[in-house]
Design a protein around this motif. Structure first.
Motif, mmCIF file in Angstrom:
data_model
loop_
_atom_site.group_PDB
_atom_site.id
_atom_site.type_symbol
_atom_site.label_atom_id
_atom_site.label_comp_id
_atom_site.label_asym_id
_atom_site.label_seq_id
_atom_site.Cartn_x
_atom_site.Cartn_y
_atom_site.Cartn_z
ATOM 1 N N GLY A 48 0.770 -1.235 0.000
ATOM 2 C CA GLY A 48 0.000 0.000 0.000
ATOM 3 C C GLY A 48 0.799 1.280 0.000
ATOM 4 N N GLU A 49 2.136 1.190 -0.115
ATOM 5 C CA GLU A 49 2.966 2.392 -0.154
ATOM 6 C C GLU A 49 3.026 2.935 -1.580
ATOM 7 O OE1 GLU A 49 6.192 1.125 3.299
ATOM 8 O OE2 GLU A 49 6.507 0.516 1.208
ATOM 9 N N LEU A 50 2.899 4.244 -1.718
ATOM 10 C CA LEU A 50 2.931 4.846 -3.046
ATOM 11 C C LEU A 50 4.355 4.886 -3.579
ATOM 12 C CD1 LEU A 50 0.432 7.816 -2.640
ATOM 13 C CD2 LEU A 50 0.067 5.676 -3.875
ATOM 14 N N ARG A 51 4.513 4.408 -4.799
ATOM 15 C CA ARG A 51 5.810 4.399 -5.459
ATOM 16 C C ARG A 51 5.657 4.931 -6.884
ATOM 17 N NH1 ARG A 51 7.317 4.118 -1.093
ATOM 18 N NH2 ARG A 51 8.626 2.557 -0.056
ATOM 19 N N ALA A 52 6.717 5.573 -7.385
ATOM 20 C CA ALA A 52 6.674 6.099 -8.748
ATOM 21 C C ALA A 52 6.535 4.953 -9.746
ATOM 22 C CB ALA A 52 7.936 6.899 -9.037
ATOM 23 N N VAL A 53 5.666 5.142 -10.722
ATOM 24 C CA VAL A 53 5.444 4.138 -11.760
ATOM 25 C C VAL A 53 6.628 4.164 -12.721
ATOM 26 C CG1 VAL A 53 3.962 3.483 -13.685
ATOM 27 C CG2 VAL A 53 2.956 4.391 -11.589
ATOM 28 N N SER A 54 7.140 3.007 -13.079
ATOM 29 C CA SER A 54 8.242 2.954 -14.031
ATOM 30 C C SER A 54 7.794 2.333 -15.355
ATOM 31 C CB SER A 54 9.424 2.167 -13.459
ATOM 32 O OG SER A 54 9.012 0.878 -13.045
ATOM 33 N N HIS A 55 7.147 1.170 -15.283
ATOM 34 C CA HIS A 55 6.817 0.418 -16.497
ATOM 35 C C HIS A 55 5.887 1.191 -17.423
ATOM 36 C CE1 HIS A 55 6.276 -3.015 -19.088
ATOM 37 N NE2 HIS A 55 4.977 -2.954 -18.934
ATOM 38 N N TRP A 56 4.859 1.841 -16.873
ATOM 39 C CA TRP A 56 3.855 2.529 -17.696
ATOM 40 C C TRP A 56 4.066 4.038 -17.733
ATOM 41 C CZ3 TRP A 56 1.435 -0.206 -21.033
ATOM 42 C CH2 TRP A 56 1.134 -1.543 -20.768
ATOM 43 N N ASN A 57 5.218 4.494 -17.266
ATOM 44 C CA ASN A 57 5.455 5.931 -17.164
ATOM 45 C C ASN A 57 5.306 6.647 -18.506
ATOM 46 O OD1 ASN A 57 7.677 8.326 -17.175
ATOM 47 N ND2 ASN A 57 6.770 8.092 -15.150
ATOM 48 N N LYS A 58 5.832 6.051 -19.579
ATOM 49 C CA LYS A 58 5.777 6.692 -20.899
ATOM 50 C C LYS A 58 4.340 6.814 -21.395
ATOM 51 C CE LYS A 58 10.352 4.967 -22.174
ATOM 52 N NZ LYS A 58 11.115 4.060 -23.071
ATOM 53 N N ALA A 59 3.556 5.761 -21.208
ATOM 54 C CA ALA A 59 2.156 5.804 -21.640
ATOM 55 C C ALA A 59 1.384 6.858 -20.871
ATOM 56 C CB ALA A 59 1.514 4.431 -21.443
ATOM 57 N N LEU A 60 1.618 6.960 -19.575
ATOM 58 C CA LEU A 60 0.909 7.914 -18.727
ATOM 59 C C LEU A 60 1.252 9.350 -19.127
ATOM 60 C CD1 LEU A 60 1.384 6.080 -15.308
ATOM 61 C CD2 LEU A 60 -0.631 6.039 -16.790
ATOM 62 N N LYS A 61 2.531 9.597 -19.416
ATOM 63 C CA LYS A 61 2.936 10.939 -19.833
ATOM 64 C C LYS A 61 2.417 11.268 -21.232
ATOM 65 C CE LYS A 61 6.969 11.594 -16.872
ATOM 66 N NZ LYS A 61 8.442 11.737 -16.787
ATOM 67 N N GLY A 62 2.360 10.276 -22.104
ATOM 68 C CA GLY A 62 1.811 10.506 -23.435
ATOM 69 C C GLY A 62 0.370 10.972 -23.372
ATOM 70 N N ALA A 63 -0.422 10.357 -22.496
ATOM 71 C CA ALA A 63 -1.819 10.764 -22.330
ATOM 72 C C ALA A 63 -1.914 12.169 -21.763
ATOM 73 C CB ALA A 63 -2.540 9.771 -21.425
ATOM 74 N N LEU A 64 -1.002 12.533 -20.859
ATOM 75 C CA LEU A 64 -0.995 13.878 -20.289
ATOM 76 C C LEU A 64 -0.689 14.921 -21.359
ATOM 77 C CD1 LEU A 64 -0.983 15.936 -17.965
ATOM 78 C CD2 LEU A 64 1.398 15.288 -17.509
ATOM 79 N N VAL A 65 0.333 14.676 -22.179
ATOM 80 C CA VAL A 65 0.675 15.612 -23.244
ATOM 81 C C VAL A 65 -0.500 15.779 -24.207
ATOM 82 C CG1 VAL A 65 2.211 16.058 -25.197
ATOM 83 C CG2 VAL A 65 3.141 15.120 -23.079
ATOM 84 N N SER A 66 -1.128 14.676 -24.553
ATOM 85 C CA SER A 66 -2.286 14.729 -25.440
ATOM 86 C C SER A 66 -3.390 15.602 -24.848
ATOM 87 C CB SER A 66 -2.816 13.315 -25.694
ATOM 88 O OG SER A 66 -3.929 13.331 -26.560
ATOM 89 N N HIS A 67 -3.648 15.438 -23.564
ATOM 90 C CA HIS A 67 -4.692 16.217 -22.887
ATOM 91 C C HIS A 67 -4.356 17.706 -22.893
ATOM 92 C CE1 HIS A 67 -8.077 16.871 -20.220
ATOM 93 N NE2 HIS A 67 -7.299 17.459 -19.333
ATOM 94 N N LEU A 68 -3.107 18.051 -22.645
ATOM 95 C CA LEU A 68 -2.703 19.453 -22.645
ATOM 96 C C LEU A 68 -2.875 20.082 -24.027
ATOM 97 C CD1 LEU A 68 0.581 19.198 -20.523
ATOM 98 C CD2 LEU A 68 -1.594 20.202 -19.781
ATOM 99 N N LEU A 69 -2.520 19.342 -25.065
ATOM 100 C CA LEU A 69 -2.615 19.881 -26.417
ATOM 101 C C LEU A 69 -4.059 20.018 -26.887
ATOM 102 C CD1 LEU A 69 0.310 17.892 -28.055
ATOM 103 C CD2 LEU A 69 0.287 20.322 -27.495
ATOM 104 N N ARG A 70 -4.912 19.141 -26.426
ATOM 105 C CA ARG A 70 -6.321 19.182 -26.840
ATOM 106 C C ARG A 70 -7.135 20.179 -26.020
ATOM 107 N NH1 ARG A 70 -7.247 14.216 -29.914
ATOM 108 N NH2 ARG A 70 -5.348 12.947 -29.783
ATOM 109 N N ASN A 71 -6.539 20.696 -24.942
ATOM 110 C CA ASN A 71 -7.238 21.633 -24.061
ATOM 111 C C ASN A 71 -6.343 22.844 -23.798
ATOM 112 O OD1 ASN A 71 -9.796 20.002 -23.018
ATOM 113 N ND2 ASN A 71 -8.064 18.598 -23.094
#
Length: 265
Positions: A203-226
């Protein structure tokens, strides 16, 4: 009102093959690019290294791949001057770029992509999304002959170029460590970063490594569309992978705003 941003992202190791554009140096304006001289130096050093045929073991360590991927890397880096090109946003087809999903953007969103996003590359220094480049392989962390470590070699030129583009912009640094090392202080008051956290088995929060690129890609997409979105507005965003912004992370500490996106439990 649309916000002007400068969003820094890495290239992807995965790249589309082929292309229909002319060799990179034959494209209109390529020789006038402020980093053209630097690019030629890197390409010449890389071409000499590959042409010296140091052996597969040395090249596998340098490129970080083996087998068919190594053969492709050698072939691509042996023909950089003549190879056909694709826009960078099409050439890079790794996970971050798949989730950025430029192909589904409207013409206005694509113009915003070209204006606001810069790709930090060991080969090209700073690349705009629509800039045409050939297939290649070269890590920013690589040590290349007399140039030494590329992130160190590129840092003054990349920093100078980006400092002008960062003036008056909301700067998002979404680079991994090896690429961030090539970007110095841009003279901006605040760098915004994003960290995605998920609970581990206890239950301890840790930085995501495996899916980090996918998560950031979705964030960039959201910023550009809004384009009118503020950083605070992200607290109301439902990330497609189920992450929510922790509003407590909106503050700025020593010039860095580190936004924490936490996985829904």
């Amino acid at each position: 009102m649309a916000r002007r941003r400068l969003i820094l992202i890495p290239p992807s190791e995965g790249k589309a093959l082929g292309g229909e554009g002319p060799a990179w140096h034959e494209i209109a304006g390529a020789l006038d690019h402020p980093l053209c001289g630097n690019r030629r130096i890197v390409i010449d050093a890389l071409s000499r290294m590959v042409a010296s045929k140091p052996g597969d073991k040395v090249l596998a360590k340098f490129f970080g791949v083996g087998g068919a991927a190594l053969a492709r890397s050698i072939d691509a880096d042996s023909s950089l001057a003549e190879a056909a090109t694709l826009p960078a946003i099409e050439r890079y087809d790794g996970v971050l770029y798949q989730h950025l999903d430029a192909a589904s953007m409207t013409p206005g969103q694509r113009r915003r992509l070209q204006r606001d996003v810069r790709i930090i590359s060991g080969m090209w220094g700073v690349v705009a999304p629509e800039e045409a480049i050939p297939d290649y392989r070269l890590k920013m962390s690589a040590g290349l002959g007399p140039l030494g470590k590329l992130s160190t070699w590129w840092r003054p030129s990349i920093t100078e170029l980006l400092a002008g583009q960062a003036e008056g912009a909301e700067v998002w640094n979404l680079l991994p460590v090896e690429h961030a090392a090539a970007v110095g202080s841009l003279g901006v008051r605040v760098f915004t970063r994003a960290v995605f956290l998920s609970p581990n088995r206890v239950g301890e929060l840790r930085a995501v490594s495996h899916w980090n690129k996918a998560l950031k890609g979705a964030l960039v997409s959201h910023l550009l569309r809004n384009p009118s979105l503020t950083v605070a507005d992200l607290a109301d965003w439902d990330h497609p992978a189920g992450y929510r912004l922790d509003p407590a992370s909106l503050g700025v500490v020593r010039g860095v705003r580190e936004l924490l996106f936490v996985a829904n439990s």
